[in-house]
Design a protein around this motif. Sequence first.
Motif, PDB file in Angstrom:
ATOM      1  N   CYS A 299      -5.992   9.481  11.702  1.00  0.00           N
ATOM      2  CA  CYS A 299      -4.653   8.943  11.847  1.00  0.00           C
ATOM      3  C   CYS A 299      -4.709   7.764  12.822  1.00  0.00           C
ATOM      4  O   CYS A 299      -5.617   7.668  13.655  1.00  0.00           O
ATOM      5  CB  CYS A 299      -3.637   9.982  12.312  1.00  0.00           C
ATOM      6  SG  CYS A 299      -3.790  10.538  13.999  1.00  0.00           S
TER       7      CYS A 299
ATOM      8  N   TYR B 183      -4.368  -1.677  13.353  1.00  0.00           N
ATOM      9  CA  TYR B 183      -3.934  -0.482  14.070  1.00  0.00           C
ATOM     10  C   TYR B 183      -4.677  -0.396  15.400  1.00  0.00           C
ATOM     11  O   TYR B 183      -5.901  -0.458  15.444  1.00  0.00           O
ATOM     12  CB  TYR B 183      -4.187   0.766  13.226  1.00  0.00           C
ATOM     13  CG  TYR B 183      -3.237   0.873  12.068  1.00  0.00           C
ATOM     14  CD1 TYR B 183      -3.429   0.110  10.918  1.00  0.00           C
ATOM     15  CD2 TYR B 183      -2.132   1.716  12.122  1.00  0.00           C
ATOM     16  CE1 TYR B 183      -2.541   0.186   9.855  1.00  0.00           C
ATOM     17  CE2 TYR B 183      -1.247   1.799  11.070  1.00  0.00           C
ATOM     18  CZ  TYR B 183      -1.452   1.034   9.942  1.00  0.00           C
ATOM     19  OH  TYR B 183      -0.575   1.108   8.891  1.00  0.00           O
TER      20      TYR B 183
ATOM     21  N   THR C 145      -1.720  -2.018   5.563  1.00  0.00           N
ATOM     22  CA  THR C 145      -2.808  -1.163   5.098  1.00  0.00           C
ATOM     23  C   THR C 145      -4.151  -1.512   5.739  1.00  0.00           C
ATOM     24  O   THR C 145      -5.113  -0.790   5.560  1.00  0.00           O
ATOM     25  CB  THR C 145      -2.950  -1.262   3.577  1.00  0.00           C
ATOM     26  OG1 THR C 145      -3.307  -2.606   3.227  1.00  0.00           O
ATOM     27  CG2 THR C 145      -1.650  -0.891   2.875  1.00  0.00           C
TER      28      THR C 145
ATOM     29  N   LEU D  34       3.799  -2.143   9.287  1.00  0.00           N
ATOM     30  CA  LEU D  34       3.628  -1.293   8.104  1.00  0.00           C
ATOM     31  C   LEU D  34       2.615  -1.967   7.177  1.00  0.00           C
ATOM     32  O   LEU D  34       2.964  -2.585   6.175  1.00  0.00           O
ATOM     33  CB  LEU D  34       4.976  -1.132   7.413  1.00  0.00           C
ATOM     34  CG  LEU D  34       5.177   0.104   6.540  1.00  0.00           C
ATOM     35  CD1 LEU D  34       5.175   1.358   7.405  1.00  0.00           C
ATOM     36  CD2 LEU D  34       6.492  -0.008   5.788  1.00  0.00           C
TER      37      LEU D  34
ATOM     38  N   GLY E 173      -0.291   5.724  10.354  1.00  0.00           N
ATOM     39  CA  GLY E 173      -1.033   5.677   9.095  1.00  0.00           C
ATOM     40  C   GLY E 173      -2.134   6.714   9.048  1.00  0.00           C
ATOM     41  O   GLY E 173      -2.582   7.212  10.087  1.00  0.00           O
TER      42      GLY E 173
ATOM     43  N   VAL F  53       0.885   5.249   4.836  1.00  0.00           N
ATOM     44  CA  VAL F  53       1.504   4.753   6.064  1.00  0.00           C
ATOM     45  C   VAL F  53       2.987   5.121   6.027  1.00  0.00           C
ATOM     46  O   VAL F  53       3.591   5.213   4.954  1.00  0.00           O
ATOM     47  CB  VAL F  53       1.300   3.230   6.223  1.00  0.00           C
ATOM     48  CG1 VAL F  53       1.968   2.457   5.097  1.00  0.00           C
ATOM     49  CG2 VAL F  53       1.799   2.745   7.586  1.00  0.00           C
TER      50      VAL F  53
ATOM     51  N   THR G 139       7.593   4.723   3.202  1.00  0.00           N
ATOM     52  CA  THR G 139       6.222   5.163   3.076  1.00  0.00           C
ATOM     53  C   THR G 139       5.516   4.334   2.012  1.00  0.00           C
ATOM     54  O   THR G 139       6.147   3.759   1.130  1.00  0.00           O
ATOM     55  CB  THR G 139       6.118   6.647   2.688  1.00  0.00           C
ATOM     56  OG1 THR G 139       6.802   6.850   1.440  1.00  0.00           O
ATOM     57  CG2 THR G 139       6.743   7.542   3.750  1.00  0.00           C
TER      58      THR G 139
ATOM     59  N   PHE H 272      -7.608   2.781   3.551  1.00  0.00           N
ATOM     60  CA  PHE H 272      -6.220   3.155   3.737  1.00  0.00           C
ATOM     61  C   PHE H 272      -5.841   4.288   2.783  1.00  0.00           C
ATOM     62  O   PHE H 272      -6.254   4.292   1.615  1.00  0.00           O
ATOM     63  CB  PHE H 272      -5.329   1.937   3.474  1.00  0.00           C
ATOM     64  CG  PHE H 272      -3.881   2.258   3.299  1.00  0.00           C
ATOM     65  CD1 PHE H 272      -3.308   2.288   2.051  1.00  0.00           C
ATOM     66  CD2 PHE H 272      -3.097   2.525   4.409  1.00  0.00           C
ATOM     67  CE1 PHE H 272      -1.978   2.583   1.882  1.00  0.00           C
ATOM     68  CE2 PHE H 272      -1.758   2.825   4.267  1.00  0.00           C
ATOM     69  CZ  PHE H 272      -1.190   2.850   2.993  1.00  0.00           C
TER      70      PHE H 272
ATOM     71  N   TYR I 130       1.544   4.333  -0.244  1.00  0.00           N
ATOM     72  CA  TYR I 130       0.313   5.064  -0.517  1.00  0.00           C
ATOM     73  C   TYR I 130      -0.665   4.202  -1.296  1.00  0.00           C
ATOM     74  O   TYR I 130      -0.274   3.359  -2.101  1.00  0.00           O
ATOM     75  CB  TYR I 130       0.613   6.311  -1.354  1.00  0.00           C
ATOM     76  CG  TYR I 130       1.562   7.287  -0.699  1.00  0.00           C
ATOM     77  CD1 TYR I 130       2.939   7.167  -0.872  1.00  0.00           C
ATOM     78  CD2 TYR I 130       1.083   8.337   0.089  1.00  0.00           C
ATOM     79  CE1 TYR I 130       3.819   8.058  -0.274  1.00  0.00           C
ATOM     80  CE2 TYR I 130       1.949   9.231   0.686  1.00  0.00           C
ATOM     81  CZ  TYR I 130       3.316   9.087   0.499  1.00  0.00           C
ATOM     82  OH  TYR I 130       4.176   9.977   1.099  1.00  0.00           O
TER      83      TYR I 130
END
Length: 122
Positions: free
Chosen positions: A96, A109, A104, A102, A35, A50, A58, A47, A60
């Motif tokens: 990044c 992460y 936001t 997957l 991401g 990703v 993907t 965000f 956005y």
Amino acid sequence: QVQLVESGGGLVQAGGSRKLSCTASGRTFSDYVAGWFRQAPGKEREFVAVISRSGGNTYYTDSVKGRFTISRDNAKNTVYLQMNSLRPEDTAVYYCAAGGSLVTDPRRYAYWGQGTQVTVSS
């Protein structure tokens, strides 16, 4: 462990383009969702985009749809963010990140780069 290093930031005029890169080392990069996030001064990290492990999916945030494109090259252990039609409000440190889902939410992460500054002048 995954180490991430961003590059490609800099100063660009409004309406211009910039391509960010993030190169991973350590564990197999294709094992992770990747991401892009950004943080402007005085604001929370937000965000941006990703991409799934294979690159086939993907997502956005609304403010960059149609202007930014996330992609990855797993053979090069690299994820990219092509930014077009840049606006002053896109000015931020861009990070990044690599994670397992997957999503936001930046808290999901596990691995982060050090960030690269993008400044868009009006």
